[in-house]
Design a protein around this motif. Structure first.
Motif, PDB file in Angstrom:
ATOM      1  N   ILE A   1      27.587  57.837  49.192  1.00  0.00           N
ATOM      2  CA  ILE A   1      26.717  56.926  48.439  1.00  0.00           C
ATOM      3  C   ILE A   1      27.016  55.491  48.849  1.00  0.00           C
ATOM      4  O   ILE A   1      28.147  55.023  48.740  1.00  0.00           O
ATOM      5  CB  ILE A   1      26.917  57.082  46.919  1.00  0.00           C
ATOM      6  CG1 ILE A   1      26.683  58.538  46.481  1.00  0.00           C
ATOM      7  CG2 ILE A   1      25.973  56.150  46.164  1.00  0.00           C
ATOM      8  CD1 ILE A   1      27.019  58.796  45.024  1.00  0.00           C
ATOM      9  N   LEU A   2      26.009  54.810  49.335  1.00  0.00           N
ATOM     10  CA  LEU A   2      26.130  53.411  49.729  1.00  0.00           C
ATOM     11  C   LEU A   2      25.438  52.541  48.685  1.00  0.00           C
ATOM     12  O   LEU A   2      24.337  52.850  48.239  1.00  0.00           O
ATOM     13  CB  LEU A   2      25.492  53.183  51.096  1.00  0.00           C
ATOM     14  CG  LEU A   2      26.005  54.070  52.235  1.00  0.00           C
ATOM     15  CD1 LEU A   2      25.207  53.802  53.506  1.00  0.00           C
ATOM     16  CD2 LEU A   2      27.483  53.837  52.476  1.00  0.00           C
ATOM     17  N   ARG A   3      26.084  51.461  48.319  1.00  0.00           N
ATOM     18  CA  ARG A   3      25.491  50.559  47.334  1.00  0.00           C
ATOM     19  C   ARG A   3      24.862  49.357  48.023  1.00  0.00           C
ATOM     20  O   ARG A   3      25.458  48.757  48.910  1.00  0.00           O
ATOM     21  CB  ARG A   3      26.549  50.088  46.330  1.00  0.00           C
ATOM     22  CG  ARG A   3      27.003  51.165  45.367  1.00  0.00           C
ATOM     23  CD  ARG A   3      27.958  50.618  44.339  1.00  0.00           C
ATOM     24  NE  ARG A   3      29.194  50.139  44.953  1.00  0.00           N
ATOM     25  CZ  ARG A   3      30.176  49.539  44.275  1.00  0.00           C
ATOM     26  NH1 ARG A   3      30.048  49.316  42.982  1.00  0.00           N
ATOM     27  NH2 ARG A   3      31.266  49.156  44.897  1.00  0.00           N
ATOM     28  N   ASP A   4      23.664  49.015  47.580  1.00  0.00           N
ATOM     29  CA  ASP A   4      22.977  47.827  48.089  1.00  0.00           C
ATOM     30  C   ASP A   4      22.639  46.939  46.910  1.00  0.00           C
ATOM     31  O   ASP A   4      21.662  47.176  46.193  1.00  0.00           O
ATOM     32  CB  ASP A   4      21.705  48.225  48.842  1.00  0.00           C
ATOM     33  CG  ASP A   4      20.909  47.003  49.304  1.00  0.00           C
ATOM     34  OD1 ASP A   4      21.509  45.905  49.380  1.00  0.00           O
ATOM     35  OD2 ASP A   4      19.709  47.145  49.568  1.00  0.00           O
ATOM     36  N   GLY A   5      23.451  45.925  46.715  1.00  0.00           N
ATOM     37  CA  GLY A   5      23.248  45.028  45.579  1.00  0.00           C
ATOM     38  C   GLY A   5      22.228  43.941  45.825  1.00  0.00           C
ATOM     39  O   GLY A   5      21.955  43.131  44.941  1.00  0.00           O
ATOM     40  N   GLY A   6      21.644  43.927  47.029  1.00  0.00           N
ATOM     41  CA  GLY A   6      20.653  42.901  47.337  1.00  0.00           C
ATOM     42  C   GLY A   6      19.230  43.314  47.046  1.00  0.00           C
ATOM     43  O   GLY A   6      18.292  42.582  47.356  1.00  0.00           O
ATOM     44  N   GLY A   7      19.056  44.471  46.413  1.00  0.00           N
ATOM     45  CA  GLY A   7      17.702  44.952  46.123  1.00  0.00           C
ATOM     46  C   GLY A   7      17.146  44.366  44.845  1.00  0.00           C
ATOM     47  O   GLY A   7      16.776  45.095  43.919  1.00  0.00           O
ATOM     48  N   ILE A   8      17.069  43.061  44.803  1.00  0.00           N
ATOM     49  CA  ILE A   8      16.608  42.389  43.586  1.00  0.00           C
ATOM     50  C   ILE A   8      15.132  42.669  43.338  1.00  0.00           C
ATOM     51  O   ILE A   8      14.687  42.801  42.199  1.00  0.00           O
ATOM     52  CB  ILE A   8      16.869  40.875  43.701  1.00  0.00           C
ATOM     53  CG1 ILE A   8      18.368  40.630  43.848  1.00  0.00           C
ATOM     54  CG2 ILE A   8      16.322  40.128  42.487  1.00  0.00           C
ATOM     55  CD1 ILE A   8      18.734  39.196  44.175  1.00  0.00           C
ATOM     56  N   ARG A   9      14.364  42.743  44.426  1.00  0.00           N
ATOM     57  CA  ARG A   9      12.958  43.129  44.342  1.00  0.00           C
ATOM     58  C   ARG A   9      12.760  44.338  45.244  1.00  0.00           C
ATOM     59  O   ARG A   9      13.572  44.615  46.133  1.00  0.00           O
ATOM     60  CB  ARG A   9      12.058  41.982  44.808  1.00  0.00           C
ATOM     61  CG  ARG A   9      12.193  40.703  44.004  1.00  0.00           C
ATOM     62  CD  ARG A   9      11.393  39.581  44.649  1.00  0.00           C
ATOM     63  NE  ARG A   9       9.975  39.904  44.715  1.00  0.00           N
ATOM     64  CZ  ARG A   9       9.141  39.381  45.615  1.00  0.00           C
ATOM     65  NH1 ARG A   9       9.590  38.552  46.543  1.00  0.00           N
ATOM     66  NH2 ARG A   9       7.876  39.711  45.616  1.00  0.00           N
ATOM     67  N   THR A  10      11.659  45.039  45.028  1.00  0.00           N
ATOM     68  CA  THR A  10      11.365  46.201  45.861  1.00  0.00           C
ATOM     69  C   THR A  10      11.263  45.814  47.326  1.00  0.00           C
ATOM     70  O   THR A  10      11.748  46.533  48.208  1.00  0.00           O
ATOM     71  CB  THR A  10      10.053  46.871  45.395  1.00  0.00           C
ATOM     72  OG1 THR A  10      10.181  47.235  44.020  1.00  0.00           O
ATOM     73  CG2 THR A  10       9.770  48.125  46.210  1.00  0.00           C
ATOM     74  N   LEU A  11      10.661  44.675  47.616  1.00  0.00           N
ATOM     75  CA  LEU A  11      10.551  44.222  48.993  1.00  0.00           C
ATOM     76  C   LEU A  11      11.926  44.042  49.618  1.00  0.00           C
ATOM     77  O   LEU A  11      12.144  44.407  50.777  1.00  0.00           O
ATOM     78  CB  LEU A  11       9.768  42.912  49.063  1.00  0.00           C
ATOM     79  CG  LEU A  11       9.603  42.313  50.463  1.00  0.00           C
ATOM     80  CD1 LEU A  11       8.802  43.256  51.357  1.00  0.00           C
ATOM     81  CD2 LEU A  11       8.931  40.954  50.402  1.00  0.00           C
ATOM     82  N   ASN A  12      12.874  43.488  48.861  1.00  0.00           N
ATOM     83  CA  ASN A  12      14.239  43.342  49.372  1.00  0.00           C
ATOM     84  C   ASN A  12      14.851  44.703  49.686  1.00  0.00           C
ATOM     85  O   ASN A  12      15.443  44.892  50.750  1.00  0.00           O
ATOM     86  CB  ASN A  12      15.117  42.614  48.349  1.00  0.00           C
ATOM     87  CG  ASN A  12      14.619  41.236  48.013  1.00  0.00           C
ATOM     88  OD1 ASN A  12      14.014  41.066  46.968  1.00  0.00           O
ATOM     89  ND2 ASN A  12      14.841  40.258  48.850  1.00  0.00           N
ATOM     90  N   SER A  13      14.712  45.641  48.754  1.00  0.00           N
ATOM     91  CA  SER A  13      15.280  46.977  48.955  1.00  0.00           C
ATOM     92  C   SER A  13      14.722  47.627  50.204  1.00  0.00           C
ATOM     93  O   SER A  13      15.459  48.217  51.004  1.00  0.00           O
ATOM     94  CB  SER A  13      14.973  47.865  47.735  1.00  0.00           C
ATOM     95  OG  SER A  13      15.654  47.418  46.591  1.00  0.00           O
ATOM     96  N   VAL A  14      13.431  47.527  50.398  1.00  0.00           N
ATOM     97  CA  VAL A  14      12.777  48.177  51.529  1.00  0.00           C
ATOM     98  C   VAL A  14      13.170  47.521  52.848  1.00  0.00           C
ATOM     99  O   VAL A  14      13.562  48.201  53.804  1.00  0.00           O
ATOM    100  CB  VAL A  14      11.245  48.146  51.341  1.00  0.00           C
ATOM    101  CG1 VAL A  14      10.537  48.553  52.621  1.00  0.00           C
ATOM    102  CG2 VAL A  14      10.837  49.083  50.205  1.00  0.00           C
TER     103      VAL A  14
END
Length: 225
Positions: free
Chosen positions: A133-146
């Motif tokens: 499991i990798l964590r991505d804390g920069g996904g503040i918006r869906t566009l960021n996550s994608v």
């Protein structure tokens, strides 16, 4: 005999004609805006056809799946049904051998709020090994996550996990960012949740179109904060 004077106290007829024109223009403008919003909503839904499913047999296995973040609890203290359904769907994908690693992407912009951390903890409790499991804390918006799927994790072939309404927008954004994404549909929330979420989603789709086609934000690197 006293002279009678008739005074016309009405406003000039030109004023009322001007007011009618102004009202007509305002209503026409509002109508045009509503038509554009509805067209954007329908267009994004149409673009996702054939790219999302709740049937595991219709998915192509990939190395990574990304579960999009949302709050686990609401201010009143109740569990967010959208959150729980996304956890369930991620576990289902992993147990079926459709993904080998999970990216938990969400908002961790402050030390006091950690969507990826909450998702990671719950996924571990459900039997998914911590090391995949990798964590991505920069996904503040869906566009960021994608977009960060490619800039941070080097992935262009991935399964995105969320509810259908959210997936349609995420898949549209993924395509604009050059990512070949499939969508795995998590269970929807009870009907009483739909009105508030649907109204917000329509506005989010308008924002997505502006991000992609006006501001060109899919071309801007989203590096880890």
């Amino acid at each position: 005999m006293a002279k009678q004077h008739n005074f016309d106290i009405r406003r000039p007829s030109g004023f009322w004609a001007w007011l009618r024109r102004l009202l007509f223009a305002a209503l026409s403008g509002l109508g045009l805006i509503l038509i554009c919003i509805a067209a954007i909503d329908v267009w994004i839904s149409l673009q996702a056809r054939g790219k999302l499913t709740s049937d595991l047999e219709q998915l192509r296995p990939t190395d990574y799946g990304v579960v999009l973040g949302t709050a686990k609890f609401y201010p009143g203290g109740g569990l967010n049904p959208f959150y729980q359904a996304r956890i369930d769907a991620t576990v289902q994908l992993y147990q079926a051998g459709m993904i080998e690693q999970v990216i938990a992407s969400g908002d961790h912009s402050t030390p006091f709020y950690d969507e990826p951390g909450m998702m990671r903890d719950d996924l571990i409790q459900r039997g998914i090994p911590a090391q995949i499991i990798l964590r991505d804390g920069g996904g503040i918006r869906t566009l960021n996550s994608v977009q960060r799927l490619q800039t941070e994790f080097g992935q262009t072939d991935i399964i995105i996990i969320s509810q259908r309404f959210h997936l349609e927008r995420a898949l549209y954004q993924a395509q604009a960012a050059g990512i070949d994404a499939q969508g795995f549909v998590a269970a929807d929330a009870p009907l009483n949740w739909h009105a508030r979420v649907r109204a917000r989603e329509v506005l989010a789709r308008v924002s997505a179109m502006i991000d992609i086609h006006v501001l060109r934000r899919t071309r801007t690197p989203m590096l880890h904060p």
